[in-house]
Design an enzyme around this catalytic site. Sequence first.
Site, PDB file in Angstrom:
ATOM      1  CE1 TYR A 296      -2.074 -10.889   1.137  1.00  0.00           C
ATOM      2  CE2 TYR A 296      -3.101 -10.281  -0.954  1.00  0.00           C
ATOM      3  CZ  TYR A 296      -3.188 -10.481   0.417  1.00  0.00           C
ATOM      4  OH  TYR A 296      -4.379 -10.269   1.059  1.00  0.00           O
TER       5      TYR A 296
ATOM      6  CE  LYS B 147      -3.955 -13.779   1.799  1.00  0.00           C
ATOM      7  NZ  LYS B 147      -4.251 -14.324   3.147  1.00  0.00           N
TER       8      LYS B 147
END
Length: 304
Positions: free
Chosen positions: A165, A169
């Site tokens: 993640y 990002k």
Amino acid sequence: MGNFLAGKVVAVTGAGRGIGRAVAIAAAAEGARVVVNDYGVSVDGGEPSSEVAESVVKEIEAAGGQAVAVADDISTMAGGQRIVDTALARYGRIDGVVCVAGILRERMLFNMSEEEWDPVVATHLKGTFTVFRAASAVMRKQDGGGTLIGFTSGNHQGSVAQANYSAAKGGIISLVRSAALGLHKYGVTANAVAPVARTRMSANVPMELKEIGEPEDVAALVVYLLSDRARKERITGQVYTVAGPKIAVWAQPRELRAGYAEGPWTPERIADFLPGTVGTDPMPMLAQLEEMAAAAAAKARPNA
């Protein structure tokens, strides 16, 4: 109904729930015609359902707005293209895209499998690329340009158990900055939002968030960034956090400190030179972890 986005056509991914839904509804309330995209998967990437996108369309229409649902997987090139094609077929243009869609698969790095890495990066990072790519190809040729908005996270600084993640990002921030640079001459702006709000994803955060707001707070910022007001202020290539009453802007990457030496580098010269001259830039997240560990240790220590 407001008119902050009157006449604009906006597509929002991950718009079936949470922040995406709030953005879609807020954009429609300010006069935009909205393409509501949601593949309908659960946070952990479970089986998709198209019902969530349709339900948001019905909400917008019930309030007097205009919207259309697209239940495509934006991690595919065809899925990203279909969102833009739907906007063009239904409304004749695309003025803004907001890429909110994402999933989580948490695991410590040393235990993370390819099956846990690939879908997260594909949904967040590639999913932002596919929509940006399709939209920018239209925006660069149409009157008025357009606006690209990616969703990042404070976890781009790093995460204990979300390397997939966090990597995605961080990649979105670099993608947004690249889009801002490459599309500036065509009148297209690109920005990223790092929200802190109560959603399905934030419910999994293993620590108390002292600054947190609601999806509607985030939606208000996104509507502004989509507007002509933001474009007139030449806001592009930026990363903003919104957390309840707080709005913050993140620093642009730049060299912090440099040192020079005469002659070629050797490991020995670097060992003598680097720590005292160039040094390091302390990691705020690491400092927080160390504070938490110290507090936990003190709490666990028996009384003397």
